[in-house]
Design a protein around this motif. Structure first.
Motif, PDB file in Angstrom:
ATOM      1  N   ILE A  59      14.097  50.240 -80.194  1.00  0.00           N
ATOM      2  CA  ILE A  59      15.305  50.578 -80.427  1.00  0.00           C
ATOM      3  C   ILE A  59      15.998  49.691 -79.291  1.00  0.00           C
ATOM      4  CG2 ILE A  59      15.738  52.806 -79.463  1.00  0.00           C
ATOM      5  CD1 ILE A  59      17.370  51.192 -82.861  1.00  0.00           C
ATOM      6  N   ASP A  60      15.547  49.954 -78.156  1.00  0.00           N
ATOM      7  CA  ASP A  60      16.415  49.514 -76.952  1.00  0.00           C
ATOM      8  C   ASP A  60      16.348  48.126 -76.745  1.00  0.00           C
ATOM      9  OD1 ASP A  60      17.361  52.301 -75.607  1.00  0.00           O
ATOM     10  OD2 ASP A  60      15.086  52.566 -75.619  1.00  0.00           O
ATOM     11  N   ARG A  61      15.149  47.416 -77.125  1.00  0.00           N
ATOM     12  CA  ARG A  61      15.057  45.999 -76.826  1.00  0.00           C
ATOM     13  C   ARG A  61      15.933  45.239 -77.920  1.00  0.00           C
ATOM     14  NH1 ARG A  61      14.090  42.319 -79.825  1.00  0.00           N
ATOM     15  NH2 ARG A  61      13.598  43.610 -81.526  1.00  0.00           N
ATOM     16  N   ALA A  62      16.029  46.210 -79.312  1.00  0.00           N
ATOM     17  CA  ALA A  62      16.718  45.406 -80.281  1.00  0.00           C
ATOM     18  C   ALA A  62      18.328  45.393 -79.992  1.00  0.00           C
ATOM     19  CB  ALA A  62      16.287  45.975 -81.775  1.00  0.00           C
ATOM     20  N   ALA A  63      18.686  46.788 -79.749  1.00  0.00           N
ATOM     21  CA  ALA A  63      20.096  46.812 -79.358  1.00  0.00           C
ATOM     22  C   ALA A  63      20.367  45.815 -78.254  1.00  0.00           C
ATOM     23  CB  ALA A  63      20.389  48.404 -78.809  1.00  0.00           C
ATOM     24  N   GLN A  64      19.703  45.653 -77.151  1.00  0.00           N
ATOM     25  CA  GLN A  64      20.120  44.792 -76.281  1.00  0.00           C
ATOM     26  C   GLN A  64      20.102  43.317 -76.920  1.00  0.00           C
ATOM     27  OE1 GLN A  64      20.815  45.450 -72.729  1.00  0.00           O
ATOM     28  NE2 GLN A  64      21.327  43.310 -72.908  1.00  0.00           N
ATOM     29  N   ALA A  65      19.276  42.937 -77.675  1.00  0.00           N
ATOM     30  CA  ALA A  65      19.428  41.637 -78.215  1.00  0.00           C
ATOM     31  C   ALA A  65      20.654  41.255 -79.191  1.00  0.00           C
ATOM     32  CB  ALA A  65      18.098  41.501 -79.194  1.00  0.00           C
ATOM     33  N   VAL A  66      21.003  42.574 -79.774  1.00  0.00           N
ATOM     34  CA  VAL A  66      22.446  42.348 -80.480  1.00  0.00           C
ATOM     35  C   VAL A  66      23.613  41.896 -79.605  1.00  0.00           C
ATOM     36  CG1 VAL A  66      24.238  43.815 -81.454  1.00  0.00           C
ATOM     37  CG2 VAL A  66      21.701  44.088 -82.242  1.00  0.00           C
ATOM     38  N   THR A  67      23.752  42.560 -78.407  1.00  0.00           N
ATOM     39  CA  THR A  67      24.666  42.103 -77.543  1.00  0.00           C
ATOM     40  C   THR A  67      24.472  40.923 -76.954  1.00  0.00           C
ATOM     41  OG1 THR A  67      23.833  43.719 -75.857  1.00  0.00           O
ATOM     42  CG2 THR A  67      25.467  44.535 -77.066  1.00  0.00           C
ATOM     43  N   ASP A  68      23.272  40.752 -76.543  1.00  0.00           N
ATOM     44  CA  ASP A  68      22.769  39.378 -75.963  1.00  0.00           C
ATOM     45  C   ASP A  68      23.192  38.160 -77.000  1.00  0.00           C
ATOM     46  OD1 ASP A  68      22.051  40.681 -73.583  1.00  0.00           O
ATOM     47  OD2 ASP A  68      19.932  40.508 -74.091  1.00  0.00           O
ATOM     48  N   GLY A  69      23.152  38.534 -78.104  1.00  0.00           N
ATOM     49  CA  GLY A  69      23.344  37.538 -79.340  1.00  0.00           C
ATOM     50  C   GLY A  69      24.780  37.283 -79.523  1.00  0.00           C
ATOM     51  N   GLY A  70      25.663  38.097 -78.928  1.00  0.00           N
ATOM     52  CA  GLY A  70      26.779  37.982 -79.438  1.00  0.00           C
ATOM     53  C   GLY A  70      27.379  38.994 -80.470  1.00  0.00           C
ATOM     54  N   GLY A  71      26.526  39.781 -80.743  1.00  0.00           N
ATOM     55  CA  GLY A  71      26.936  40.952 -81.768  1.00  0.00           C
ATOM     56  C   GLY A  71      27.596  41.955 -81.070  1.00  0.00           C
ATOM     57  N   ARG A  72      27.682  43.150 -81.861  1.00  0.00           N
ATOM     58  CA  ARG A  72      28.207  44.608 -80.984  1.00  0.00           C
ATOM     59  C   ARG A  72      27.450  45.613 -81.373  1.00  0.00           C
ATOM     60  NH1 ARG A  72      33.598  45.429 -83.094  1.00  0.00           N
ATOM     61  NH2 ARG A  72      32.970  43.928 -84.931  1.00  0.00           N
ATOM     62  N   LEU A  73      27.541  46.779 -80.717  1.00  0.00           N
ATOM     63  CA  LEU A  73      27.098  47.956 -81.005  1.00  0.00           C
ATOM     64  C   LEU A  73      28.369  48.703 -81.361  1.00  0.00           C
ATOM     65  CD1 LEU A  73      24.378  48.687 -78.405  1.00  0.00           C
ATOM     66  CD2 LEU A  73      23.933  47.615 -80.450  1.00  0.00           C
ATOM     67  N   LEU A  74      28.341  49.131 -82.536  1.00  0.00           N
ATOM     68  CA  LEU A  74      29.562  50.182 -83.060  1.00  0.00           C
ATOM     69  C   LEU A  74      29.238  51.595 -82.771  1.00  0.00           C
ATOM     70  CD1 LEU A  74      29.915  48.093 -86.324  1.00  0.00           C
ATOM     71  CD2 LEU A  74      30.918  47.680 -84.181  1.00  0.00           C
ATOM     72  N   GLY A  75      28.530  52.037 -81.808  1.00  0.00           N
ATOM     73  CA  GLY A  75      28.409  53.632 -81.362  1.00  0.00           C
ATOM     74  C   GLY A  75      27.371  53.381 -80.608  1.00  0.00           C
ATOM     75  N   GLU A  76      26.996  54.574 -80.028  1.00  0.00           N
ATOM     76  CA  GLU A  76      25.885  54.842 -79.058  1.00  0.00           C
ATOM     77  C   GLU A  76      24.663  54.791 -79.993  1.00  0.00           C
ATOM     78  OE1 GLU A  76      26.080  55.248 -75.897  1.00  0.00           O
ATOM     79  OE2 GLU A  76      28.299  54.894 -76.141  1.00  0.00           O
TER      80      GLU A  76
END
Length: 265
Positions: free
Chosen positions: A219-236
């Motif tokens: 989950i941490d790797r995937a969440a980091q990939a979201v922001t690295d790829g220009g996406g956003r986390l919509l919560g914690e």
């Protein structure tokens, strides 16, 4: 394809940037989206989403031509033995048909509909693959990475949604989890398996809608990939029952989705 009324059997990303989605979801989930797709009337194209195990996970529809103004988003396809009857029942209940029922050769009969609260999804009666009349979709799996692991509906009328989806698809609402002032989180079952939940629409969600949670290996790797790829986390990133973790996200084009998986480190 064997009778499987009420199963989620396909997932589709609608996006204006299929090439960008290809890179983004490869990094986040591990999918291999086709570099080129089948050309469609109006200038768009349709690409397949491939899993690492060789299975097909869904499709990517490029928003172009008359569909260019549509928002990016994920839609689910739900198996019904009679698309026309299900669409008519949705209209009777106060919903709408956005794309009328039609046959796609070799694929099946389908219609895009919205429930009475506005959540959009597809109805589908699939055509079985040649030589395999009992084939079943494996795009949803409660445990496996690169599948959809959870289907979550946020709606303005939870009880009405439970009743209508139960009538249409045979779903059962067996358990609930209190969320304080936000109301209850109602778990839904298809046959013997839990497939997701229905909950009150949160204030930051513009309309009733389905969200699909993709299985992540970390989950941490995937969440980091979201922001690295220009996406956003919509919560914690939050721990969920069972010891895994989940987070709600948006891709660079604005399509929302969830991630669920273990915390490896």
């Amino acid at each position: 394809m064997s009778e499987d009324r009420g199963a989620f059997i396909w997932y589709q990303l609608m996006t204006p940037d299929a090439a960008g989605a290809r890179e983004f979801y490869r990094a986040v989930v591990g999918w291999a989206i086709d570099e080129r797709g089948e050309s469609l009337p109006g200038g768009g194209e349709y690409r397949m989403i491939r899993r690492a195990d060789g299975g097909t996970q869904g499709g990517v529809l490029t928003l172009a031509g008359p569909m260019a103004s549509n928002p990016a988003g994920w839609l689910g396809y739900i198996h019904t033995p009679d698309v026309d009857a299900a669409a008519a029942r949705i209209i009777d209940a106060g919903g709408a048909v956005h794309v009328p029922a039609a046959d796609m050769p070799g694929v099946g009969r389908m219609a895009m509909v919205a429930d009475p609260q506005g959540a959009v999804f597809y109805l589908m009666t699939p055509t079985p693959p040649p030589g395999d009349p009992d084939a079943k979709s494996d795009v949803f799996d409660y445990e496996k990475p690169q599948r959809v692991r959870w289907n979550e509906l946020q709606t303005t009328d939870v009880e009405a949604a439970v009743a209508l989806y139960g009538e249409l698809f045979g779903w059962e609402q067996r358990d609930r989890m209190p969320m304080g002032e936000m109301g209850d989180y109602l778990f839904i079952h298809h046959r013997e398996g839990m497939i997701g939940a229905i909950m009150p629409r949160m204030p930051d969600v513009p309309q009733s809608a389905w969200t699909f949670y993709f299985g992540a290996d970390d989950i941490d790797r995937a969440a980091q990939a979201v922001t690295d790829g220009g996406g956003r986390l919509l919560g914690e990133i939050n721990e969920i029952p069972g010891g895994e973790f989940a987070v709600h996200c948006a891709d660079p084009a604005g399509a929302t989705f969830g991630l669920v998986g273990p915390r490896v480190a």
